[in-house]
Write an enzyme that holds these catalytic residues in place. Structure first.
Site, PDB file in Angstrom:
ATOM      1  N   LEU A   1       9.860 -21.253  -4.541  1.00 42.27           N
ATOM      2  CA  LEU A   1       9.072 -20.218  -3.871  1.00 42.27           C
ATOM      3  C   LEU A   1       7.658 -20.283  -4.427  1.00 42.27           C
ATOM      4  CD1 LEU A   1       8.680 -17.520  -2.222  1.00 42.27           C
ATOM      5  CD2 LEU A   1       9.338 -16.323  -4.308  1.00 42.27           C
TER       6      LEU A   1
ATOM      7  N   ASP B   1       0.827  -1.217   0.000  1.00 43.39           N
ATOM      8  CA  ASP B   1       0.000   0.000   0.000  1.00 43.39           C
ATOM      9  C   ASP B   1       0.859   1.265   0.000  1.00 43.39           C
ATOM     10  OD1 ASP B   1      -2.334   1.445   0.003  1.00 43.39           O
ATOM     11  OD2 ASP B   1      -2.710   1.230   2.153  1.00 43.39           O
TER      12      ASP B   1
ATOM     13  N   HIS C   1       2.347   3.332  -9.131  1.00 45.94           N
ATOM     14  CA  HIS C   1       2.100   1.903  -9.374  1.00 45.94           C
ATOM     15  C   HIS C   1       3.275   1.279 -10.123  1.00 45.94           C
ATOM     16  CE1 HIS C   1      -1.748   2.335  -7.624  1.00 45.94           C
ATOM     17  NE2 HIS C   1      -2.300   3.002  -8.623  1.00 45.94           N
TER      18      HIS C   1
HETATM   19  C1  IPE Z   1      -5.492  -2.619  -0.053  1.00 49.28           C
HETATM   20  O1  IPE Z   1      -5.141  -1.271  -0.229  1.00 49.28           O
HETATM   21  C2  IPE Z   1      -5.455  -3.340  -1.351  1.00 49.28           C
HETATM   22  C3  IPE Z   1      -4.124  -3.491  -1.959  1.00 49.28           C
HETATM   23  C4  IPE Z   1      -2.983  -3.133  -1.415  1.00 49.28           C
HETATM   24  C5  IPE Z   1      -4.117  -4.119  -3.245  1.00 49.28           C
HETATM   25  P1  IPE Z   1      -6.237  -0.129  -0.447  1.00 49.28           P
HETATM   26  O2  IPE Z   1      -5.461   1.127  -0.635  1.00 49.28           O
HETATM   27  O3  IPE Z   1      -7.186  -0.527  -1.503  1.00 49.28           O
HETATM   28  O4  IPE Z   1      -6.994  -0.155   0.960  1.00 49.28           O
HETATM   29  P2  IPE Z   1      -7.893   0.952   1.665  1.00 49.28           P
HETATM   30  O5  IPE Z   1      -8.911   1.410   0.669  1.00 49.28           O
HETATM   31  O6  IPE Z   1      -6.971   2.071   2.069  1.00 49.28           O
HETATM   32  O7  IPE Z   1      -8.474   0.254   2.854  1.00 49.28           O
HETATM   33  C1  IPE Z   2      -1.520   0.252  -3.376  1.00 46.69           C
HETATM   34  O1  IPE Z   2      -1.304   1.624  -3.406  1.00 46.69           O
HETATM   35  C2  IPE Z   2      -1.819  -0.309  -4.735  1.00 46.69           C
HETATM   36  C3  IPE Z   2      -3.211  -0.743  -4.938  1.00 46.69           C
HETATM   37  C4  IPE Z   2      -4.151  -0.728  -4.037  1.00 46.69           C
HETATM   38  C5  IPE Z   2      -3.562  -1.222  -6.239  1.00 46.69           C
HETATM   39  P1  IPE Z   2      -2.502   2.667  -3.419  1.00 46.69           P
HETATM   40  O2  IPE Z   2      -2.877   2.928  -4.836  1.00 46.69           O
HETATM   41  O3  IPE Z   2      -3.597   2.214  -2.543  1.00 46.69           O
HETATM   42  O4  IPE Z   2      -1.778   3.938  -2.820  1.00 46.69           O
HETATM   43  P2  IPE Z   2      -2.396   4.976  -1.787  1.00 46.69           P
HETATM   44  O5  IPE Z   2      -2.909   4.183  -0.619  1.00 46.69           O
HETATM   45  O6  IPE Z   2      -3.485   5.705  -2.502  1.00 46.69           O
HETATM   46  O7  IPE Z   2      -1.234   5.848  -1.408  1.00 46.69           O
HETATM   47 MG    MG Z   3      -4.032   2.475  -0.589  1.00 43.50          MG
END
Ligand code: IPE
Ligand code: IPE
Ligand code: MG
Length: 248
Positions: A134, A22, A39
């Site tokens: 793995l 995240d 990303h």
């Molecule tokens: C959780 O992160 C999903 C992934 C890392 C793929 P999100 O960014 O979607 O989670 P919330 O919305 O902050 O809970």
């Molecule tokens: C995690 O990073 C990737 C996915 C959930 C696909 P985020 O896109 O949630 O990044 P933030 O949380 O907005 O910083």
């Molecule tokens: Mg996020």
């Protein structure tokens, strides 16, 4: 000769680490870049981590949360970018996975994925199914509640055909209907970016996982930080409801 897994266990290494990757968007925003750049950087971080986990740590199971069942709520352009990025990632990494003994599996509902990605995933899973160095599970269109409901549906349908008896269903028997069938539960779950929630990730399997949260944003997450998480894990006492120590 003890196996790698037995040696790892003796050293107190986790067998299965699950990562919630995240913070990509915030990493990009901090640099004045679009979320998609975050990303892209996140994919490179995942690449480093997978290599390190397999080659250096000798970790048997690694699960990465890449796209949740709730992430479809994001703007269409971001979703499309992520689907293409995942497609590209698997295409690029497949030869290395085959060469290095990485077995790829996917958690989540493949039915909801774009055809191209679903087909890419299917072929990569098939091409690596005999690998055993793995086991890399990528959670893609994954939500734990949805997974548990799918497992209930499979169990109910097995009961209706007489393949299982309802009264025989226990936690271990039920777990066989989950997407993680055949994998051990995660010992250690790590979430980056400072958020302290599970966001519908592995709710069943996390029953006794040790949790580790770091403020580091996913694109900045390094192998050294994974080692720090593992080291924190090694210093914890897991009691599983017992009293711990010599009285366990
Ligand atoms: C959780 O992160 C999903 C992934 C890392 C793929 P999100 O960014 O979607 O989670 P919330 O919305 O902050 O809970
Ligand atoms: C995690 O990073 C990737 C996915 C959930 C696909 P985020 O896109 O949630 O990044 P933030 O949380 O907005 O910083
Ligand atoms: Mg996020």
């Amino acid at each position: 000769m003890p196996t790698l897994i037995e040696r790892g266990r003796a050293a107190g290494l986790p067998q299965h680490v699950a990562l919630v990757m995240d913070g990509n968007g915030r990493w990009a925003a901090a640099r004045g870049l679009p979320r998609t750049a975050g990303h892209q950087a996140g994919a490179r971080a995942a690449e480093r981590l997978i290599r390190f986990a397999g080659r250096r740590l000798g970790l048997p199971y690694l699960t990465l949360f890449a796209f949740s069942a709730e992430n479809w709520k994001r703007p269409a352009a971001e979703v499309e970018f992520l689907m293409d990025l995942l497609d590209q990632f698997i295409e690029e990494k497949l030869a290395e996975f085959v060469r290095e003994g990485v077995r790829l599996t996917v958690l989540g509902d493949p039915g909801g994925l774009p055809d191209r990605l679903r087909e890419r995933v299917r072929r990569a899973v098939e091409a690596t199914e005999r690998n055993d160095r793995l086991h890399l599970a990528i959670a893609l269109n994954y939500g734990a509640r949805q997974e548990i409901v799918r497992a209930c549906q499979r169990a109910a349908s097995a009961a209706s055909t007489g393949a299982i008896a309802v009264d025989d269903l226990d936690p271990a028997g039920f777990a066989r209907f989950l997407d993680t069938n055949g994998m051990p539960d995660p010992d250690l779950m790590v979430r980056t970016s400072g958020e302290m929630r599970l966001s519908n990730f592995l709710l069943w399997q996390a029953a006794y996982a040790e949790l580790y949260f770091t403020k580091t944003l996913w694109p900045d997450f390094t192998p050294a930080e994974l080692l720090a998480a593992v080291s924190s894990y090694q210093n914890r006492e897991r009691r599983f409801g017992g009293v711990g120590g010599s009285g366990a």
